[in-house]
Design an enzyme around this catalytic site. Structure first.
Site, PDB file in Angstrom:
ATOM      1  CE  LYS A 186      -3.966   3.448  -0.309  1.00  0.00           C
ATOM      2  NZ  LYS A 186      -4.884   3.388   0.851  1.00  0.00           N
TER       3      LYS A 186
HETATM    4  C1  LIG Z   1      -4.856   1.924   1.713  1.00  0.00           C
HETATM    5  C2  LIG Z   1      -3.838   0.962   2.219  1.00  0.00           C
HETATM    6  C3  LIG Z   1      -4.089  -0.402   2.365  1.00  0.00           C
HETATM    7  C4  LIG Z   1      -5.451  -0.997   2.243  1.00  0.00           C
HETATM    8  O1  LIG Z   1      -6.133  -0.699   1.107  1.00  0.00           O
HETATM    9  P1  LIG Z   1      -7.753  -0.743   1.094  1.00  0.00           P
HETATM   10  O2  LIG Z   1      -8.030  -0.754  -0.375  1.00  0.00           O
HETATM   11  O3  LIG Z   1      -8.235   0.489   1.774  1.00  0.00           O
HETATM   12  O4  LIG Z   1      -8.163  -1.989   1.768  1.00  0.00           O
HETATM   13  C5  LIG Z   1      -3.057  -1.234   2.750  1.00  0.00           C
HETATM   14  N1  LIG Z   1      -1.833  -0.759   2.994  1.00  0.00           N
HETATM   15  C6  LIG Z   1      -1.545   0.552   2.881  1.00  0.00           C
HETATM   16  C7  LIG Z   1      -0.158   1.021   3.135  1.00  0.00           C
HETATM   17  C8  LIG Z   1      -2.540   1.460   2.517  1.00  0.00           C
HETATM   18  O5  LIG Z   1      -2.257   2.763   2.444  1.00  0.00           O
END
Ligand SMILES: *Cc1c(COP(=O)(O)O)cnc(C)c1O
Length: 397
Positions: A186
């Site tokens: 992210k």
């Molecule tokens: C990355 C993501 C998640 C989950 O996040 P994690 O920290 O990997 O558990 C949930 N929703 C979306 C749209 C994502 O891109």
């Protein structure tokens, strides 16, 4: 993967603060921790950045979505409208909550469309779980109006959109609750971590207790606390929070760089009239993590993907074939394959998950390519990339 490109002395310093005291737990131990509260500081930083009144950190973005659903009272048998184009975690959270996902079509904002949501509403619909895909916000005003009209709870999975805004208001702060992820991919990362934000004190308390076995966190004797409800352990650790804190302080820099780099790439693609771009209702609020664009047809888009690969242009996603972001490839979701029985197995399903088709979303996702924008591209690398893009696209068009 911008945040991961920028690890440095700042992250090490924050982590070291925690290691100096050895208090890796985010609560209590007031004497031993010597004033080091990284999870609290991380939350304060995210609240300040997003403008939300309350922020609560958890162990992942997935945990954040589960926490938001629980805090907002979504559970057994509730229908929740979701997009078929998202990271699969969104759908898992709904099913794990005991709720039933109802998939609706997306549009060229690559997010849920107002028309798609309207068509998916039934008397059992309880909530809309909107996902802001790839760093920008879709037609949020119209979507919020529909939620209001039909009395639906509105929750934002903003895991991919921290830093995106619409008319100056941050993704994650439009709904009852917003969820962010700080996983390794992210805009900023803490390894594994998530945050929920809200302006509602009760929802904040619900999230706070749910994510830590129901503890109300009043006083500093953990064993003596009250437990207003059942919870679980979605706590973030101090080490992860420390990294998240350092990374949050870099987010303005990251967004600025991304916007500049994205514009350069977009200017190259603009020379090819066959290419069109993801519709972003407020371009100024784009966090610019990705440059998402469409080919004129699936066949031509596949030619572009091939030409990019042949010319060594990396970091481009063709989501239609990607195993984790589009329902076409989600055999586990379509077949509701699980190791245990969930309400979605037992209750009448609102949609035939195995067979339902999404012609509008297919048309969009089969023509969609997202280029991940990097922060650390040098001027040389940018010039090289521009040249390769032109060569690749000249070979297709
Ligand atoms: C990355 C993501 C998640 C989950 O996040 P994690 O920290 O990997 O558990 C949930 N929703 C979306 C749209 C994502 O891109």
């Amino acid at each position: 993967m911008p945040g991961t490109e920028l690890f440095g002395a700042e992250e090490r310093k924050e982590v070291n603060d925690v290691l100096e005291t050895g208090v890796l737990f985010r609560y209590n131990h007031d004497t031993e921790r010597k004033g080091i509260w990284k999870a609290r500081e991380f939350e304060a930083e995210v609240a300040k950045f997003t403008g939300a009144k309350y922020a609560h950190a958890v162990s992942s973005g997935s945990a954040a979505v589960s926490t938001a659903l629980a805090a907002c009272g979504i559970g057994y048998g509730d229908e929740v409208i979701v997009p078929p184009f998202t990271f699969v975690a969104t759908i898992e959270a709904v099913m794990i909550a005991g709720a039933l996902p109802v998939f609706a079509e997306i549009d060229e904002t690559i997010c849920l469309s107002p028309e798609g949501i309207r068509a998916a509403i039934t008397p059992k619909t309880k909530a809309v779980l909107l996902v802001h895909m790839c760093g920008a916000i879709g037609r949020i005003e119209e979507i919020m109006a529909i939620c209001k009209e039909h009395n639906l709870l509105f929750i934002e999975d903003s895991a991919q959109a921290l830093g995106a805004s619409y008319k100056g208001k941050m993704a994650g702060t439009f709904g009852l609750m917003g969820c962010y992820s700080f996983d390794f991919f992210k805009i900023v990362t803490c390894g594994e971590g998530g945050i929920v934000v809200t302006n509602d004190e009760q929802l904040y308390k619900n999230a706070d207790t749910f994510s830590d076995h129901g503890h109300d966190h009043i006083g500093n004797a953990r064993g003596m606390e009250q437990h207003p409800n059942i919870g679980c352990n979605f706590r973030i650790g101090e080490m992860n929070a420390a990294v998240g804190l350092a990374q949050m302080r870099k987010i303005h820099f990251i967004i600025e760089k991304q916007r500049r780099h994205k514009q350069i790439m977009k200017d190259v693609l603009k020379k090819y009239p066959q290419i069109t771009f993801r519709h972003i209702p407020d371009e100024e609020g784009d966090s610019a993590t990705c440059l998402s664009f469409f080919g004129p047809s699936e066949a031509v888009t596949r030619q572009i993907v091939k030409a990019f690969a042949e010319n060594g242009i990396d970091a481009c996603q063709y989501w239609y074939d990607n195993m984790f972001h589009y329902i076409r490839q989600w055999d586990q979701i379509r077949g509701i394959k699980a190791t245990y029985q969930m309400p979605v197995h037992v209750l009448e399903q609102p949609q035939d998950y195995a067979h339902i088709q999404f012609p509008k979303s297919d048309n969009i996702v089969s023509r969609l390519i997202s280029m991940i924008i990097k922060v650390n591209w040098t001027e040389e690398q940018i010039a090289d990339r521009v040249a390769k893009l032109e060569k690749a696209l000249d070979s297709v068009f």
